[in-house]
Write a protein that holds these residues in place. Sequence first.
Motif, PDB file in Angstrom:
ATOM      1  N   ASP A 278       0.826  -1.206   0.000  1.00 50.89           N
ATOM      2  CA  ASP A 278       0.000   0.000   0.000  1.00 50.89           C
ATOM      3  C   ASP A 278       0.858   1.253   0.000  1.00 50.89           C
ATOM      4  O   ASP A 278       2.083   1.197   0.098  1.00 50.89           O
ATOM      5  N   VAL A 279       0.179   2.389  -0.133  1.00 54.01           N
ATOM      6  CA  VAL A 279       0.868   3.664  -0.330  1.00 54.01           C
ATOM      7  C   VAL A 279       1.755   4.022   0.869  1.00 54.01           C
ATOM      8  O   VAL A 279       2.709   4.764   0.747  1.00 54.01           O
TER       9      VAL A 279
ATOM     10  N   VAL B 214      -2.474  -1.503  -3.466  1.00 53.55           N
ATOM     11  CA  VAL B 214      -3.782  -1.196  -2.885  1.00 53.55           C
ATOM     12  C   VAL B 214      -3.703   0.002  -1.942  1.00 53.55           C
ATOM     13  O   VAL B 214      -2.621   0.422  -1.533  1.00 53.55           O
ATOM     14  N   GLU B 215      -4.858   0.543  -1.622  1.00 46.57           N
ATOM     15  CA  GLU B 215      -4.926   1.674  -0.701  1.00 46.57           C
ATOM     16  C   GLU B 215      -4.482   1.233   0.698  1.00 46.57           C
ATOM     17  O   GLU B 215      -3.772   1.936   1.397  1.00 46.57           O
ATOM     18  N   GLN B 216      -4.910   0.039   1.085  1.00 46.82           N
ATOM     19  CA  GLN B 216      -4.589  -0.465   2.432  1.00 46.82           C
ATOM     20  C   GLN B 216      -4.438  -1.985   2.348  1.00 46.82           C
ATOM     21  O   GLN B 216      -5.371  -2.669   1.924  1.00 46.82           O
TER      22      GLN B 216
ATOM     23  N   PHE C  18      -3.753   2.833  -5.595  1.00 45.71           N
ATOM     24  CA  PHE C  18      -3.731   4.054  -4.780  1.00 45.71           C
ATOM     25  C   PHE C  18      -3.372   5.237  -5.656  1.00 45.71           C
ATOM     26  O   PHE C  18      -2.856   5.080  -6.774  1.00 45.71           O
ATOM     27  N   GLU C  19      -3.657   6.430  -5.114  1.00 48.03           N
ATOM     28  CA  GLU C  19      -3.451   7.628  -5.907  1.00 48.03           C
ATOM     29  C   GLU C  19      -1.956   7.901  -6.073  1.00 48.03           C
ATOM     30  O   GLU C  19      -1.201   7.770  -5.111  1.00 48.03           O
TER      31      GLU C  19
ATOM     32  N   ARG D 223       5.724   7.704   1.942  1.00 47.29           N
ATOM     33  CA  ARG D 223       4.768   7.287   0.914  1.00 47.29           C
ATOM     34  C   ARG D 223       5.494   6.596  -0.240  1.00 47.29           C
ATOM     35  O   ARG D 223       6.634   6.918  -0.535  1.00 47.29           O
TER      36      ARG D 223
END
Lengths: 244, 244, 276, 276
Positions: free
Chosen positions: B112-113, B161-163, B210-211, B189
């Motif tokens: 994740d990010v 993924v985001e998380q 993720f962004e 990050r």
Amino acid sequence: MVTNLLKEVHPADIMVVTIANLLENEEKVFHGVSSQLPMVAILLAKATHAKDLTYLNIPGGVNPQSLQLSSYSSAGYEVYANAEAIFPLEEVFDLSMRGELDVAFLSGVQFDVHGNVNASVIGSYTNPKVRLPGGAGSAVLIPTVKRALIWRSKHDPRTFVEQVDFVTTKGNIDRIITPLAVFKYQDERLQLESISPLTSIEEVVRQTGFEINTDHITVLPLPTSEEMRIIQQIDKKGVRYKEF
Amino acid sequence: MVTNLLKEVHPADIMVVTIANLLENEEKVFHGVSSQLPMVAILLAKATHAKDLTYLNIPGGVNPQSLQLSSYSSAGYEVYANAEAIFPLEEVFDLSMRGELDVAFLSGVQFDVHGNVNASVIGSYTNPKVRLPGGAGSAVLIPTVKRALIWRSKHDPRTFVEQVDFVTTKGNIDRIITPLAVFKYQDERLQLESISPLTSIEEVVRQTGFEINTDHITVLPLPTSEEMRIIQQIDKKGVRYKEF
Amino acid sequence: MKKIISCSKAIATILDGSYLAIGGNVLHRAPMALIREIARQKKRNLKLVKTAGAHDIDVLVRAKCVASVDAGFISYETEYGLATYYRKAVESGEIKANEHACYTVISALNAAKIGVPFMPCRGIMISDLVEANDYFEKIMDPFSDEEITVIKAIKPDVAIIHVNACDEDGNAIIEGPNFEDVLMSRASKRIILSTEKIISKAQVRLNPEKIVIPSFLVESVVVSPRGCAPGSLPGKYEVEDTVIRNFLEKKDDMMFEEYLEAYRIQDQGKGGVFAW
Amino acid sequence: MKKIISCSKAIATILDGSYLAIGGNVLHRAPMALIREIARQKKRNLKLVKTAGAHDIDVLVRAKCVASVDAGFISYETEYGLATYYRKAVESGEIKANEHACYTVISALNAAKIGVPFMPCRGIMISDLVEANDYFEKIMDPFSDEEITVIKAIKPDVAIIHVNACDEDGNAIIEGPNFEDVLMSRASKRIILSTEKIISKAQVRLNPEKIVIPSFLVESVVVSPRGCAPGSLPGKYEVEDTVIRNFLEKKDDMMFEEYLEAYRIQDQGKGGVFAW
């Protein structure tokens, strides 16, 4: 007992035989530095009733063959060369820590009736009168080995005291072997078990700084001529006499 | 850029060169199991700009020479034979624990990010939808190695993924290298640093869950013909393609 | 005290529910002859421990011998993919995966080796694994008052280890990587060795430095030429590719029985005692 | 990055007050050439660590280089008796004896080796040493709620170790017992090797299993034939009996200067760089 024979017997030889007889077949047995006497005893046991004893030492030679014993060291190359495997000191300690070492030979400078061992200082710990060499492995081996065999070439009231100056360690002491006697640790006390044929109960009492019960004491046998023959073969140079 | 050339280039080759260029001379570098791609990259680095790099692996061969790479293992005899010393897995871990390992190659299934790595489960930990193989050394290496380099042959929104579902580990991630892009971990990050010449920023954005900030992105170079020549010499059988 | 015994007899001494350490790493030097005999004897509820396992774990899981697996990584490597049977059994709740970092398995075995209840370990602190598992705890370092993770000791009842050669008492030589086998031989209560061949005591004395497991730690010795097949013995023989593929692809029980049967004579020797 | 340097240059890098690990055991394989150079360069306030020391410790104490000694045993063996200079210096309060069991020195070094602040240890609990020294503490095992002693890590700044042979990068071979030298090479921040001889990289590749200290851990290499004298190099040369006896019996400072001087050329080589 023949008096002439007695004169020819050295206390070290009686100690060697006594110690050898305390070792059993298939036991894993370790000695450290400055341990010429136990070394000869181990080799005698292996040459007689304990052929499958595993002999361990500091350099790590397992069951070294055809040793040339050295008078200045019991941790030299001779106990490494011609071994059947290498199992170094750290591993021997590990073996004891996990409860699998059968016998370790250790010494000390003061012993008291409660089985306490002092190898650290005479006098106060922080401001010692005499700084001793230290207990080497004792402080971890005596509490963890199945049987600690202590030998000491001096037997006097300064060695066997009512209370040690400092408890370097205590624990699984089985016996203490001296030129005069054998103590057995039983019922939380050092108890006199046997005396050398070269001494008397009176001398042992006089040379021991704590009270001893003199009932049921046996006299150690003299080495047989066969035992002496094997000892002399093992220890041609007489390194077993070096401590005396 | 020549389109014909691009068609001939395999993403694995770009990854190998990218990874090799992240390694510096005199670094101590380790990879584990299922790590054919880093293995080729390490050998490429050693053959070019990082001759004094120390190459460590699971069997323990330090700087093994003239490797025959195997497609089914990166922990086999080939990385043990013809070594200059043996430094086994346990010692490599120790080295990292005490802060002296420079680079470790590790992987994972979800990232994740925030730089969290999941190699444990998809779904709940106690009642998983998918049980993953496990993080191998990751959970102790990623927090203790100086630079963890993560590679992954898949780049899709399920991987990035985001998380993450479970934090197997996090820590000193330096970069994550995929067939599409390189992420750098900076300011706590994962940040997109560069993309493959075989893809587009749009594709990377679409395949990342993720962004990402798409400013200041560089495009990775194609392998030079000299690099390709050396890679092909190192990896005659093409084990670097096995993950794809 | 004759230590060389048949594969069947050696494995018969392993009790259901034992903690079992397995030598080797992924597809290399796993004691597969012993593993298959465990499967044939239908041992149950074994607790397995290994840093990185593959086919060995998968076979025992497939044979329903396993209660739990303590490991850092269970998977074939790149070429063969995941350990299918292990994975499914964990997902269905049939067995418990005690997830470790490979190094925390080493820590746990080292604790047993030196006879202490735990071993401190760096790194693992930053992981959900610590909260999720009761074999990791955080304690205070009394010297610095900082927190440190400690790993609970794992003391296997039995270690099964394949070696290149040993003498009749079990003084054993491993050629090539030792992986965690030497550590396991110190951490475990009992050791069963399988060996490619028996060498003389004179050969042992020629190179005492090569003896990585001394005889006084070894309980029994099984003579097992090609005892790692279908896995590799590094430097000696390679993976039997087709066997592994078939094992992974042909999932019916009949095929598994055939797999066990195909190796029976090789594993057990003629009449159950290998004629060496 | 040339690692082979002169004895003087190698020792010049050791700072006053350093924590110094010394290889070998009692009179065997102590790096005496390096030890004597430390004495000649009059280093001060060194903190020494060793399981069992003898002449090495005694020389450094006699040269007034020492602040403290962490060890399980400091004495010559039976034949030569006590380490006179060490003993007197402790009794007078000139240096501090940090008494260990030999194994707790190993524990302390193992903690440094694996990067943790302490190592648990059995046995030592039943000893006045635990109360008397701040490097031993008792803590609760979080898994069993029983007490266990932990030993504080010792991370030496420098280890000085004598080896039988190494290549120009420091890939080193020890023949005969390793004692705690390999452990020290992992626990210490820097390693200075002295070696009987230099071998080629090709010779190293012939037997990688014999390399017990890999080059990437080694900072510098000093060529020191007979570098353990007057102590022994096991299997190669024996103790120089007369030198040790003279050292122990002739206590005036002049005699000590003569001792250092007598070995100067052997230790430093011609013009300070040994011509190998």
